[in-house]
Design a protein around this motif. Sequence first.
Motif, PDB file in Angstrom:
ATOM      1  N   LEU A  46       6.949 -34.046  15.121  1.00  0.00           N
ATOM      2  CA  LEU A  46       7.291 -32.212  15.803  1.00  0.00           C
ATOM      3  C   LEU A  46       7.959 -31.677  14.568  1.00  0.00           C
ATOM      4  CD1 LEU A  46       8.086 -30.945  18.997  1.00  0.00           C
ATOM      5  CD2 LEU A  46      10.586 -30.700  17.895  1.00  0.00           C
ATOM      6  N   GLN A  47       8.022 -31.914  13.274  1.00  0.00           N
ATOM      7  CA  GLN A  47       7.994 -30.839  12.358  1.00  0.00           C
ATOM      8  C   GLN A  47       6.439 -30.507  11.617  1.00  0.00           C
ATOM      9  OE1 GLN A  47      10.577 -31.773   9.212  1.00  0.00           O
ATOM     10  NE2 GLN A  47      10.706 -30.024   7.991  1.00  0.00           N
ATOM     11  N   LEU A  48       6.117 -31.805  11.954  1.00  0.00           N
ATOM     12  CA  LEU A  48       3.974 -31.488  11.582  1.00  0.00           C
ATOM     13  C   LEU A  48       3.608 -30.305  12.773  1.00  0.00           C
ATOM     14  CD1 LEU A  48       3.012 -35.249  11.517  1.00  0.00           C
ATOM     15  CD2 LEU A  48       3.559 -33.665   9.638  1.00  0.00           C
ATOM     16  N   LEU A  49       3.724 -29.623  13.642  1.00  0.00           N
ATOM     17  CA  LEU A  49       3.510 -29.391  14.080  1.00  0.00           C
ATOM     18  C   LEU A  49       4.262 -27.391  14.310  1.00  0.00           C
ATOM     19  CD1 LEU A  49       3.738 -30.477  18.022  1.00  0.00           C
ATOM     20  CD2 LEU A  49       1.923 -30.772  16.016  1.00  0.00           C
ATOM     21  N   LYS A  50       4.566 -27.080  12.857  1.00  0.00           N
ATOM     22  CA  LYS A  50       5.437 -26.484  12.594  1.00  0.00           C
ATOM     23  C   LYS A  50       5.927 -25.165  13.472  1.00  0.00           C
ATOM     24  CE  LYS A  50       2.063 -25.067   9.082  1.00  0.00           C
ATOM     25  NZ  LYS A  50       1.401 -24.614   8.242  1.00  0.00           N
ATOM     26  N   PRO A  51       7.201 -25.448  13.957  1.00  0.00           N
ATOM     27  CA  PRO A  51       7.324 -25.214  15.080  1.00  0.00           C
ATOM     28  C   PRO A  51       8.057 -23.163  14.787  1.00  0.00           C
ATOM     29  CG  PRO A  51       8.921 -27.323  14.772  1.00  0.00           C
ATOM     30  CD  PRO A  51       8.114 -26.551  13.852  1.00  0.00           C
ATOM     31  N   GLY A  87       0.126 -25.684  16.834  1.00  0.00           N
ATOM     32  CA  GLY A  87       0.738 -27.002  16.152  1.00  0.00           C
ATOM     33  C   GLY A  87      -0.233 -27.967  15.782  1.00  0.00           C
ATOM     34  N   ALA A  88      -1.754 -28.216  16.651  1.00  0.00           N
ATOM     35  CA  ALA A  88      -2.224 -29.209  15.893  1.00  0.00           C
ATOM     36  C   ALA A  88      -2.795 -29.194  14.785  1.00  0.00           C
ATOM     37  CB  ALA A  88      -3.529 -29.450  17.248  1.00  0.00           C
ATOM     38  N   SER A  89      -3.313 -27.768  14.431  1.00  0.00           N
ATOM     39  CA  SER A  89      -3.939 -27.059  13.206  1.00  0.00           C
ATOM     40  C   SER A  89      -2.721 -27.090  12.182  1.00  0.00           C
ATOM     41  CB  SER A  89      -4.054 -25.108  13.528  1.00  0.00           C
ATOM     42  OG  SER A  89      -3.441 -25.105  14.064  1.00  0.00           O
ATOM     43  N   GLY A  90      -1.463 -26.797  12.324  1.00  0.00           N
ATOM     44  CA  GLY A  90       0.017 -26.785  11.580  1.00  0.00           C
ATOM     45  C   GLY A  90      -0.565 -28.790  11.198  1.00  0.00           C
ATOM     46  N   ALA A  91       0.041 -29.466  11.901  1.00  0.00           N
ATOM     47  CA  ALA A  91      -1.004 -30.703  11.915  1.00  0.00           C
ATOM     48  C   ALA A  91      -1.831 -31.419  10.487  1.00  0.00           C
ATOM     49  CB  ALA A  91       0.093 -32.047  12.943  1.00  0.00           C
ATOM     50  N   LEU A  92      -2.538 -30.414  11.253  1.00  0.00           N
ATOM     51  CA  LEU A  92      -4.012 -30.508   9.704  1.00  0.00           C
ATOM     52  C   LEU A  92      -3.736 -30.661   8.299  1.00  0.00           C
ATOM     53  CD1 LEU A  92      -6.686 -29.842  12.715  1.00  0.00           C
ATOM     54  CD2 LEU A  92      -5.810 -32.671  11.563  1.00  0.00           C
TER      55      LEU A  92
END
Lengths: 329, 50
Positions: free
Chosen positions: A26-31, A69-74
């Motif tokens: 969840l943290q990877l998605l930069k909430p 969130g997806a772009s945050g994970a990338l």
Amino acid sequence: MAMSEALSTAAKTPAVRAPARWQDFLQLLKPRVMSLVVFTGLTGLVCAGQPVHPFLAGVAILCIAVGAGASGALNMWYDADIDAKMRRTRGRPVPAGRVQGADALALGVVLSMFSVMLMGMALNWLAAGLLAFTIFFYAVVYTVWLKRWTAQNIVIGGLAGALPPVIGWAAATGTVPLNAWILCAIIFMWTPPHFWALSLYTSEDYKKAGVPMMPLVAGAKSTRKQILIYSLLFTPLCLTPVLTGLGGPVYLAVAALGGLVFLLLAVRLFRSRAGDAQAQRKDDGLYDVKAGAKDARNLFAFSILYLTLLFATLLGEHLMGVKPLDLLL
Amino acid sequence: MSDPARESDAEARARRGRNIALALGLAIFVVLVFVVTIVKLGASVARQPF
């Protein structure tokens, strides 16, 4: 950095020490970024003025949030090497060794596809295309190319953060008229003074990571001047919704008064010596502000409040049916 | 000596949490697609003469 280097960099990230929990993903998605994007995307969707089924409106906002969130994970996958060098980011799941880089990449790719496809199926393909472009722009153009290459990284890359209201507008109407782009332009022009004010007192962190932020490349004095120039362009731009039938009287008051405060803080920052002091005590916290940088902190904090107020006012006016002033069109 | 191939309690708990989160995510996606279909079809079906 070439893709092969990125893959090898990702491979060099610390071995996973503790088992990854779902909270790490969840943290990877930069909430926190997601919540801002939800807010601006919702404003675009509501300001479009087209009745949308509430469930489909919710799906549109969800898709924008998941896409962000997806772009945050990338971003966290690709930037694991520089994240590990900065105090602000070294605790992120990949550099901290809680999540493997490949898992962050997989999460980003899968969520990107799901969010774009669902947006296309539930709303329309213009909104889906804009969402796909935004993810691509943030994850590839900004993260892979601009961030490590030019001091204009956050200026050009700011487009990714500015597009959510356009996506929201497109989701509601299937079109992107001038008013949608005005919302985009407001966020785009807000980004440089906002981030450069922050970087004036956190540039040591970026220096360690080798990220060419403006104060490191052009110096603090030039950065303060550029912040003032962008502020002089940004504050009148915030008044344009009143001319084009987007903002009403409350918006005019908020934009004008807030704009004056913004300009005042930008002038004070320009006259200050923020960012000039190089010496920093070892025990300083990341956001501890040196005496000279107080003006930078003030502008940074007010910029967040001002943008929030602008969009909240527009949202409130449209939800309550306040008649726009429409002074020009 | 403990078997390194055998997962610890912490690893098992973390894996269980990840699996539940993934299952919930997939279930939510399925429900979303189903309701979107009903909402989008609903208007067309309502207009059909019977």
